[in-house]
Design a protein around this motif. Structure first.
Motif, PDB file in Angstrom:
ATOM      1  N   ARG A   1       0.839  -1.203   0.000  1.00 28.50           N
ATOM      2  CA  ARG A   1       0.000   0.000   0.000  1.00 28.50           C
ATOM      3  C   ARG A   1       0.871   1.248   0.000  1.00 28.50           C
ATOM      4  O   ARG A   1       1.912   1.289   0.641  1.00 28.50           O
ATOM      5  N   ALA A   2       0.400   2.243  -0.707  1.00 24.96           N
ATOM      6  CA  ALA A   2       1.126   3.510  -0.781  1.00 24.96           C
ATOM      7  C   ALA A   2       0.504   4.514   0.184  1.00 24.96           C
ATOM      8  O   ALA A   2      -0.675   4.450   0.491  1.00 24.96           O
ATOM      9  N   MET A   3       1.348   5.434   0.642  1.00 26.34           N
ATOM     10  CA  MET A   3       0.879   6.529   1.464  1.00 26.34           C
ATOM     11  C   MET A   3       1.364   7.808   0.799  1.00 26.34           C
ATOM     12  O   MET A   3       2.525   7.908   0.407  1.00 26.34           O
ATOM     13  N   MET A   4       0.471   8.763   0.628  1.00 26.80           N
ATOM     14  CA  MET A   4       0.794  10.018  -0.021  1.00 26.80           C
ATOM     15  C   MET A   4       0.661  11.143   1.002  1.00 26.80           C
ATOM     16  O   MET A   4      -0.320  11.210   1.734  1.00 26.80           O
ATOM     17  N   PHE A   5       1.667  12.003   1.028  1.00 22.96           N
ATOM     18  CA  PHE A   5       1.660  13.168   1.896  1.00 22.96           C
ATOM     19  C   PHE A   5       1.645  14.409   1.015  1.00 22.96           C
ATOM     20  O   PHE A   5       2.507  14.559   0.147  1.00 22.96           O
ATOM     21  N   LEU A   6       0.670  15.264   1.230  1.00 23.50           N
ATOM     22  CA  LEU A   6       0.580  16.505   0.476  1.00 23.50           C
ATOM     23  C   LEU A   6       0.759  17.681   1.411  1.00 23.50           C
ATOM     24  O   LEU A   6       0.176  17.714   2.493  1.00 23.50           O
ATOM     25  N   ALA A   7       1.559  18.643   0.985  1.00 23.10           N
ATOM     26  CA  ALA A   7       1.623  19.935   1.663  1.00 23.10           C
ATOM     27  C   ALA A   7       0.863  20.895   0.765  1.00 23.10           C
ATOM     28  O   ALA A   7       1.062  20.905  -0.452  1.00 23.10           O
ATOM     29  N   VAL A   8      -0.028  21.658   1.348  1.00 26.83           N
ATOM     30  CA  VAL A   8      -0.843  22.590   0.571  1.00 26.83           C
ATOM     31  C   VAL A   8      -0.570  24.016   1.032  1.00 26.83           C
ATOM     32  O   VAL A   8      -0.092  24.245   2.141  1.00 26.83           O
ATOM     33  N   ASP A   9      -0.871  24.971   0.138  1.00 24.24           N
ATOM     34  CA  ASP A   9      -0.553  26.371   0.404  1.00 24.24           C
ATOM     35  C   ASP A   9      -1.494  27.062   1.383  1.00 24.24           C
ATOM     36  O   ASP A   9      -1.195  28.156   1.846  1.00 24.24           O
ATOM     37  N   GLY A  10      -2.627  26.463   1.678  1.00 25.97           N
ATOM     38  CA  GLY A  10      -3.579  27.102   2.574  1.00 25.97           C
ATOM     39  C   GLY A  10      -4.437  26.077   3.268  1.00 25.97           C
ATOM     40  O   GLY A  10      -4.292  24.873   3.054  1.00 25.97           O
TER      41      GLY A  10
END
Length: 81
Positions: A42-51
């Protein structure tokens, strides 16, 4: 920040749907990291967002069928810094 756990074979579909839904909410993805729990696992995705991501957008993100989990973590600056 957002963290997502998803099935490896559906990564492209999930990535597209999350990007589209965040874009509709005018939330820009600043960075993306992907890792797996084991080879071909299984994959895990981490997103950083601007707001910030509001509750309505979080509900829309949770509608992505292939998504196994969704967590929002705010790592903003506290008082004094």
């Amino acid at each position: 920040r957002l963290a997502r756990s998803l099935a490896d074979q559906s990564f492209g579909t999930v990535r597209h749907q999350l990007g589209y839904k965040l874009g509709q909410a005018d939330v820009n993805i600043a960075s993306m990291q992907v890792a797996r729990d084991q080879p071909r696992g299984r994959a895990m995705m981490f997103l950083a967002v601007d707001g910030p991501v509001d509750a309505r957008t979080m509900r829309r993100l949770r509608e992505v069928e292939e998504l196994r989990g969704l967590h929002y973590v705010h790592l903003g600056r506290g008082e004094g810094g």
